[in-house]
Design a protein around this motif. Structure first.
Motif, PDB file in Angstrom:
ATOM      1  N   ILE A  45       0.768  -1.239  -0.137  1.00  0.00           N
ATOM      2  CA  ILE A  45       0.077   0.076   0.066  1.00  0.00           C
ATOM      3  C   ILE A  45       0.784   1.387   0.071  1.00  0.00           C
ATOM      4  CG2 ILE A  45      -0.131  -0.133   2.360  1.00  0.00           C
ATOM      5  CD1 ILE A  45      -3.067   1.097   2.067  1.00  0.00           C
ATOM      6  N   ALA A  46       1.941   1.156   0.632  1.00  0.00           N
ATOM      7  CA  ALA A  46       2.937   2.469   0.836  1.00  0.00           C
ATOM      8  C   ALA A  46       3.380   2.831  -0.506  1.00  0.00           C
ATOM      9  CB  ALA A  46       3.914   2.267   1.704  1.00  0.00           C
ATOM     10  N   ARG A  47       4.035   1.966  -1.349  1.00  0.00           N
ATOM     11  CA  ARG A  47       4.343   2.442  -2.569  1.00  0.00           C
ATOM     12  C   ARG A  47       3.454   3.078  -3.599  1.00  0.00           C
ATOM     13  NH1 ARG A  47      10.126   1.646  -2.805  1.00  0.00           N
ATOM     14  NH2 ARG A  47      10.691   0.048  -1.000  1.00  0.00           N
ATOM     15  N   PRO A  48       2.486   2.504  -3.871  1.00  0.00           N
ATOM     16  CA  PRO A  48       1.708   2.899  -4.880  1.00  0.00           C
ATOM     17  C   PRO A  48       1.077   4.365  -4.491  1.00  0.00           C
ATOM     18  CG  PRO A  48       0.785   0.746  -4.568  1.00  0.00           C
ATOM     19  CD  PRO A  48       2.015   0.987  -3.499  1.00  0.00           C
ATOM     20  N   PHE A  49       0.992   4.509  -2.994  1.00  0.00           N
ATOM     21  CA  PHE A  49       0.529   5.849  -2.458  1.00  0.00           C
ATOM     22  C   PHE A  49       1.475   6.768  -2.538  1.00  0.00           C
ATOM     23  CE2 PHE A  49       0.700   8.210   1.634  1.00  0.00           C
ATOM     24  CZ  PHE A  49      -0.139   9.262   1.301  1.00  0.00           C
ATOM     25  N   ALA A  50       2.858   6.479  -2.202  1.00  0.00           N
ATOM     26  CA  ALA A  50       3.897   7.242  -2.492  1.00  0.00           C
ATOM     27  C   ALA A  50       3.946   7.973  -3.898  1.00  0.00           C
ATOM     28  CB  ALA A  50       5.023   6.774  -1.936  1.00  0.00           C
ATOM     29  N   GLU A  51       3.536   7.044  -5.085  1.00  0.00           N
ATOM     30  CA  GLU A  51       3.861   7.561  -6.237  1.00  0.00           C
ATOM     31  C   GLU A  51       2.634   8.714  -6.545  1.00  0.00           C
ATOM     32  OE1 GLU A  51       3.009   4.314  -8.768  1.00  0.00           O
ATOM     33  OE2 GLU A  51       4.685   3.080  -8.049  1.00  0.00           O
ATOM     34  N   ARG A  52       1.551   8.569  -5.878  1.00  0.00           N
ATOM     35  CA  ARG A  52       0.266   9.410  -6.203  1.00  0.00           C
ATOM     36  C   ARG A  52       0.778  10.537  -5.243  1.00  0.00           C
ATOM     37  NH1 ARG A  52       0.292   7.575 -10.099  1.00  0.00           N
ATOM     38  NH2 ARG A  52      -1.504   6.216 -11.010  1.00  0.00           N
ATOM     39  N   LEU A  53       1.177  10.505  -4.234  1.00  0.00           N
ATOM     40  CA  LEU A  53       1.461  11.676  -3.152  1.00  0.00           C
ATOM     41  C   LEU A  53       2.553  12.589  -3.766  1.00  0.00           C
ATOM     42  CD1 LEU A  53       0.826  12.899  -0.438  1.00  0.00           C
ATOM     43  CD2 LEU A  53       2.851  11.651   0.525  1.00  0.00           C
ATOM     44  N   SER A  54       3.450  12.040  -4.555  1.00  0.00           N
ATOM     45  CA  SER A  54       4.731  12.593  -5.290  1.00  0.00           C
ATOM     46  C   SER A  54       3.966  13.409  -6.309  1.00  0.00           C
ATOM     47  CB  SER A  54       5.813  11.608  -5.972  1.00  0.00           C
ATOM     48  OG  SER A  54       6.204  10.999  -5.079  1.00  0.00           O
ATOM     49  N   THR A  55       3.134  13.120  -7.152  1.00  0.00           N
ATOM     50  CA  THR A  55       2.561  13.753  -8.114  1.00  0.00           C
ATOM     51  C   THR A  55       1.702  14.864  -7.625  1.00  0.00           C
ATOM     52  OG1 THR A  55       2.202  11.679  -9.599  1.00  0.00           O
ATOM     53  CG2 THR A  55       0.740  13.660 -10.151  1.00  0.00           C
ATOM     54  N   ALA A  56       0.838  14.540  -6.513  1.00  0.00           N
ATOM     55  CA  ALA A  56       0.233  15.805  -5.684  1.00  0.00           C
ATOM     56  C   ALA A  56       0.972  16.876  -5.243  1.00  0.00           C
ATOM     57  CB  ALA A  56      -0.707  15.064  -4.864  1.00  0.00           C
ATOM     58  N   LEU A  57       2.265  16.588  -4.727  1.00  0.00           N
ATOM     59  CA  LEU A  57       3.297  17.613  -4.050  1.00  0.00           C
ATOM     60  C   LEU A  57       4.128  18.020  -5.204  1.00  0.00           C
ATOM     61  CD1 LEU A  57       4.021  15.509  -0.817  1.00  0.00           C
ATOM     62  CD2 LEU A  57       2.756  17.673  -0.954  1.00  0.00           C
ATOM     63  N   GLY A  58       4.412  17.519  -6.149  1.00  0.00           N
ATOM     64  CA  GLY A  58       5.373  18.146  -7.296  1.00  0.00           C
ATOM     65  C   GLY A  58       6.685  17.757  -6.790  1.00  0.00           C
TER      66      GLY A  58
END
Length: 320
Positions: A45-58
């Motif tokens: 769960i952590a790695r897919p979430f980190a990918e989307r969080l990266s996009t949201a934070l830039g």
């Protein structure tokens, strides 16, 4: 001249730091500490979430696995990190269990972290080896345990599956003996091989074995509905058992992180968790996306501290 050059270089370095500090958060990569080994349920769960969080934070959100001591090593690292929002903790309910298990914990889950949001949850399940256990539901499992104590395997002493197994035994009158393993895989291997009667671990770890008929699902633990991975296995509520517990995952910053940084992280988390592809990807892996307010995450930790204190004391579980 040398003195002038040193002063010039120092001034430029200071100016660069000052400029970076003046830029809106975030202006550099963020480290998200996962306090368990890579490749396990946390990473799922952590790695897919980190990918989307990266996009949201830039900015890149880098998963940093720091395993050890049931999550304590990673949690302590984040608790002592600079409170600037560049070191985050991806945790689960070990924040509610470990203070009841370890005598000399070097962090306080209620004081050393700033909650951001719940991220998701997954269910656990009870599965038996059909060659060793005849039971098909919670009631027949309890009846069978009266003839001989059933051995149940978990990923280790003090883990959520261990504590739930104890809670389940208390609340249902099922006679169980805990057999700890060094991880989920070895526990599953031994129940498949017939060395133990049953196992309590997460649904994603068990689904394929139950579908293949190698194990029999007794109950899905957590939530009020069946798991989409195991729609044929009844919930504890359907089995007439009140004890339930889902395994949650949440995001935290170090206590003292500026309010504007926490707000940015909360907004980015909400954006990440609203992505349909992430929701579907996690659902297929057996996770439900459960965004929340910081207050709800804080209350979840506090409730777990109380809940598991009673279980740990009753079962007389201690860890060094």
């Amino acid at each position: 001249m040398k003195t002038f050059i040193r002063l010039l270089i120092g001034g430029l370095a200071f100016g660069a730091v000052a400029l970076a500090m003046a830029q809106p958060y975030p202006n550099r990569p963020i480290k998200m500490v996962v306090p368990f080994p890579p490749g396990g349920g946390f990473d799922g769960i952590a790695r897919p979430f980190a990918e989307r969080l990266s996009t949201a934070l830039g900015q890149p959100v880098i998963v940093d696995n720091r395993p050890g001591a049931g999550g304590n090593i990673g949690a302590e690292f984040v608790a002592r990190a600079p409170a600037d929002g560049y070191t985050l903790l991806f945790a689960n309910d070990f924040l509610g269990t470990n203070p009841n298990l370890y005598k000399d914990l070097k962090y306080d889950p209620a004081k050393d972290f700033a909650p951001i949001s719940l991220v998701g949850s997954t269910q656990m399940a009870i599965a038996v080896n059909p060659q060793r256990v005849k039971a098909t539901d919670a009631q027949s499992l309890r009846a069978e345990s009266q003839a001989h104590t059933l051995q149940y395997g978990t990923p280790g002493v003090g883990t959520s599956p261990h504590l739930f197994g104890e809670l389940y035994g208390f609340n249902t009158g099922t006679r169980v003996q805990h057999i700890p393993y060094r991880g989920t895989g070895p526990a599953i291997n031994d129940v498949l091989g017939g060395q133990i009667d049953m196992v309590v671990v997460t649904v994603p770890a068990l689904a394929a074995h139950i579908k293949a008929g190698k194990l029999r699902g007794i109950s899905v633990i957590g939530g009020d509905k069946r798991s989409p991975l195991l729609p044929e296995v009844r919930t504890l509520a359907e089995n007439g058992v009140g004890a339930t517990h889902d395994l949650w995952y949440g995001l935290f910053a170090t206590a003292g992180t500026p309010p504007e940084v926490l707000q940015r992280l909360r907004e980015a988390t909400a954006t990440a968790l609203a992505q349909a592809d992430l929701v579907e990807r996690l659902r297929q892996l057996g996770y439900e996306v459960t965004p929340s307010t910081p207050e709800a995450l804080s209350e979840r930790v506090k409730a777990d501290l109380v809940k598991w204190k009673q279980v740990v004391e009753r079962a007389k579980i201690t860890l060094e």
